[in-house]
Design a protein around this motif. Structure first.
Motif, mmCIF file in Angstrom:
data_model
loop_
_atom_site.group_PDB
_atom_site.id
_atom_site.type_symbol
_atom_site.label_atom_id
_atom_site.label_comp_id
_atom_site.label_asym_id
_atom_site.label_seq_id
_atom_site.Cartn_x
_atom_site.Cartn_y
_atom_site.Cartn_z
ATOM 1 N N GLN A 9 -6.979 -7.472 12.349
ATOM 2 C CA GLN A 9 -7.725 -7.934 10.938
ATOM 3 C C GLN A 9 -8.114 -6.779 10.296
ATOM 4 N N ARG A 10 -8.351 -5.590 10.850
ATOM 5 C CA ARG A 10 -8.536 -4.506 10.237
ATOM 6 C C ARG A 10 -7.330 -3.715 9.442
ATOM 7 N N SER A 11 -6.132 -3.873 10.334
ATOM 8 C CA SER A 11 -4.953 -3.726 9.732
ATOM 9 C C SER A 11 -4.480 -4.492 8.414
ATOM 10 N N MET A 12 -4.702 -5.709 8.814
ATOM 11 C CA MET A 12 -4.134 -6.402 7.519
ATOM 12 C C MET A 12 -5.270 -6.125 6.313
ATOM 13 N N SER A 13 -6.361 -6.119 6.486
ATOM 14 C CA SER A 13 -7.205 -5.900 5.605
ATOM 15 C C SER A 13 -6.969 -4.656 4.712
ATOM 16 N N ILE A 14 -6.703 -3.372 5.602
ATOM 17 C CA ILE A 14 -6.371 -2.212 4.826
ATOM 18 C C ILE A 14 -5.096 -2.130 4.052
ATOM 19 N N ALA A 15 -3.954 -2.974 4.610
ATOM 20 C CA ALA A 15 -2.780 -2.983 4.128
ATOM 21 C C ALA A 15 -2.956 -3.931 2.677
ATOM 22 N N THR A 16 -3.804 -4.866 2.775
ATOM 23 C CA THR A 16 -4.060 -5.945 1.697
ATOM 24 C C THR A 16 -4.619 -5.136 0.701
ATOM 25 N N SER A 17 -5.317 -4.209 0.806
ATOM 26 C CA SER A 17 -6.188 -3.372 -0.287
ATOM 27 C C SER A 17 -5.361 -2.626 -0.967
ATOM 28 N N GLY A 18 -4.188 -1.995 0.029
ATOM 29 C CA GLY A 18 -3.027 -1.111 -0.468
ATOM 30 C C GLY A 18 -2.250 -1.896 -1.476
ATOM 31 N N LEU A 19 -1.969 -3.363 -1.147
ATOM 32 C CA LEU A 19 -1.143 -4.240 -2.085
ATOM 33 C C LEU A 19 -1.958 -4.253 -3.420
ATOM 34 N N ARG A 20 -2.919 -4.535 -3.343
ATOM 35 C CA ARG A 20 -3.806 -4.907 -4.560
ATOM 36 C C ARG A 20 -3.811 -3.857 -5.574
ATOM 37 N N ALA A 21 -3.998 -2.396 -4.932
ATOM 38 C CA ALA A 21 -4.177 -1.327 -5.544
ATOM 39 C C ALA A 21 -2.769 -0.983 -6.392
ATOM 40 N N GLN A 22 -1.740 -1.119 -5.384
ATOM 41 C CA GLN A 22 -0.589 -0.669 -6.008
ATOM 42 C C GLN A 22 -0.018 -1.575 -7.183
ATOM 43 N N ALA A 23 -0.208 -3.140 -6.923
ATOM 44 C CA ALA A 23 -0.277 -4.010 -8.056
ATOM 45 C C ALA A 23 -1.015 -3.613 -9.117
ATOM 46 N N GLY A 24 -1.927 -3.459 -9.037
ATOM 47 C CA GLY A 24 -2.830 -2.778 -10.459
ATOM 48 C C GLY A 24 -2.159 -1.691 -10.958
ATOM 49 N N ARG A 25 -1.755 -0.847 -10.189
ATOM 50 C CA ARG A 25 -1.019 0.470 -10.760
ATOM 51 C C ARG A 25 0.171 0.101 -11.601
ATOM 52 N N MET A 26 0.997 -0.830 -10.812
ATOM 53 C CA MET A 26 2.080 -1.309 -11.476
ATOM 54 C C MET A 26 1.891 -1.911 -12.792
ATOM 55 N N ARG A 27 1.023 -2.465 -12.951
ATOM 56 C CA ARG A 27 0.365 -3.565 -14.081
ATOM 57 C C ARG A 27 0.128 -2.305 -15.255
ATOM 58 N N VAL A 28 -0.437 -1.175 -14.784
ATOM 59 C CA VAL A 28 -0.864 -0.184 -15.742
ATOM 60 C C VAL A 28 0.329 0.366 -16.429
ATOM 61 N N ILE A 29 1.353 0.763 -15.400
ATOM 62 C CA ILE A 29 2.659 1.336 -15.585
ATOM 63 C C ILE A 29 3.257 0.715 -16.665
ATOM 64 N N SER A 30 3.533 -0.802 -16.393
ATOM 65 C CA SER A 30 4.205 -1.805 -17.108
ATOM 66 C C SER A 30 3.758 -1.552 -18.562
ATOM 67 N N GLU A 31 2.335 -1.561 -18.626
ATOM 68 C CA GLU A 31 1.859 -1.581 -20.158
ATOM 69 C C GLU A 31 2.364 -0.417 -20.778
ATOM 70 N N ASN A 32 2.175 0.586 -20.215
ATOM 71 C CA ASN A 32 2.621 2.133 -20.588
ATOM 72 C C ASN A 32 4.159 1.898 -21.064
ATOM 73 N N ILE A 33 5.158 1.433 -20.043
ATOM 74 C CA ILE A 33 6.444 1.444 -20.748
ATOM 75 C C ILE A 33 6.663 0.263 -21.735
ATOM 76 N N ALA A 34 5.671 -0.911 -21.789
ATOM 77 C CA ALA A 34 6.042 -1.619 -22.891
ATOM 78 C C ALA A 34 5.630 -0.991 -24.246
ATOM 79 N N ASN A 35 4.685 -0.271 -24.186
ATOM 80 C CA ASN A 35 4.250 0.364 -25.448
ATOM 81 C C ASN A 35 4.923 1.670 -25.844
ATOM 82 N N ALA A 36 5.779 2.038 -25.059
ATOM 83 C CA ALA A 36 6.320 3.564 -25.195
ATOM 84 C C ALA A 36 6.804 3.831 -26.629
ATOM 85 N N ASP A 37 7.478 2.722 -27.358
ATOM 86 C CA ASP A 37 8.014 2.966 -28.774
ATOM 87 C C ASP A 37 7.222 2.242 -29.622
#
Length: 141
Positions: A9-37
């Motif tokens: 359970q601990r392993s799954m929860s830690i990895a799930t938190s990493g998934l959520r954090a990286q998904a949020g990071r990708m959302r921010v990066i996508s916003e940057n790319i979309a607004n680059a020009d």
């Protein structure tokens, strides 16, 4: 056995938190790319400003483990790109147009890194699920 379940359970929860954090990071990066020009909406105004995701680590007391979350999203205060385009409707009095301080190459590199981290966390979840299934199979036999 009860401790093993807690470890799974601990392993799954830690990895799930990493998934959520990286998904949020990708959302921010996508916003940057979309607004680059993009440009400002008014003459001489400031355009989109690049955003920088941060991460926070917190102790999950119920799991007795540290998890990660997407932290505060900061704005990059570096200078805007400036191009001389006197015919552009958003040019300032000198004929210069400000463009976002977004470098698409940097953003794509960051995106690739976020994808790899996301995939690593997904692999941990898959491996943990396989281990749980094998444990159940052994207990059933």
């Amino acid at each position: 056995m009860a401790n093993d379940v807690g470890d799974f359970q601990r392993s799954m929860s830690i990895a799930t938190s990493g998934l959520r954090a990286q998904a949020g990071r990708m959302r921010v990066i996508s916003e940057n790319i979309a607004n680059a020009d993009s440009t400002a909406t008014t003459a001489g105004g400031d355009p989109y400003r690049r955003k920088i995701p941060t991460f926070s680590s917190a102790l999950d007391r119920s799991l007795d483990a540290r998890t990660v979350t997407l932290g505060r999203v900061r704005t990059d205060t570096s200078d805007f790109r400036v191009k001389h385009e006197p015919s552009n409707p958003v040019a300032d009095a000198a004929g210069n147009v400000k463009y976002p301080n977004v470098n698409p190459l940097v953003e794509m590199t960051d995106m690739r890194e976020a994808q790899r981290s996301y995939e690593a966390n997904l692999n941990i979840i898959s491996a943990t699920r396989r281990m749980i299934q094998r444990t159940l199979d052994i207990l059933r036999s």
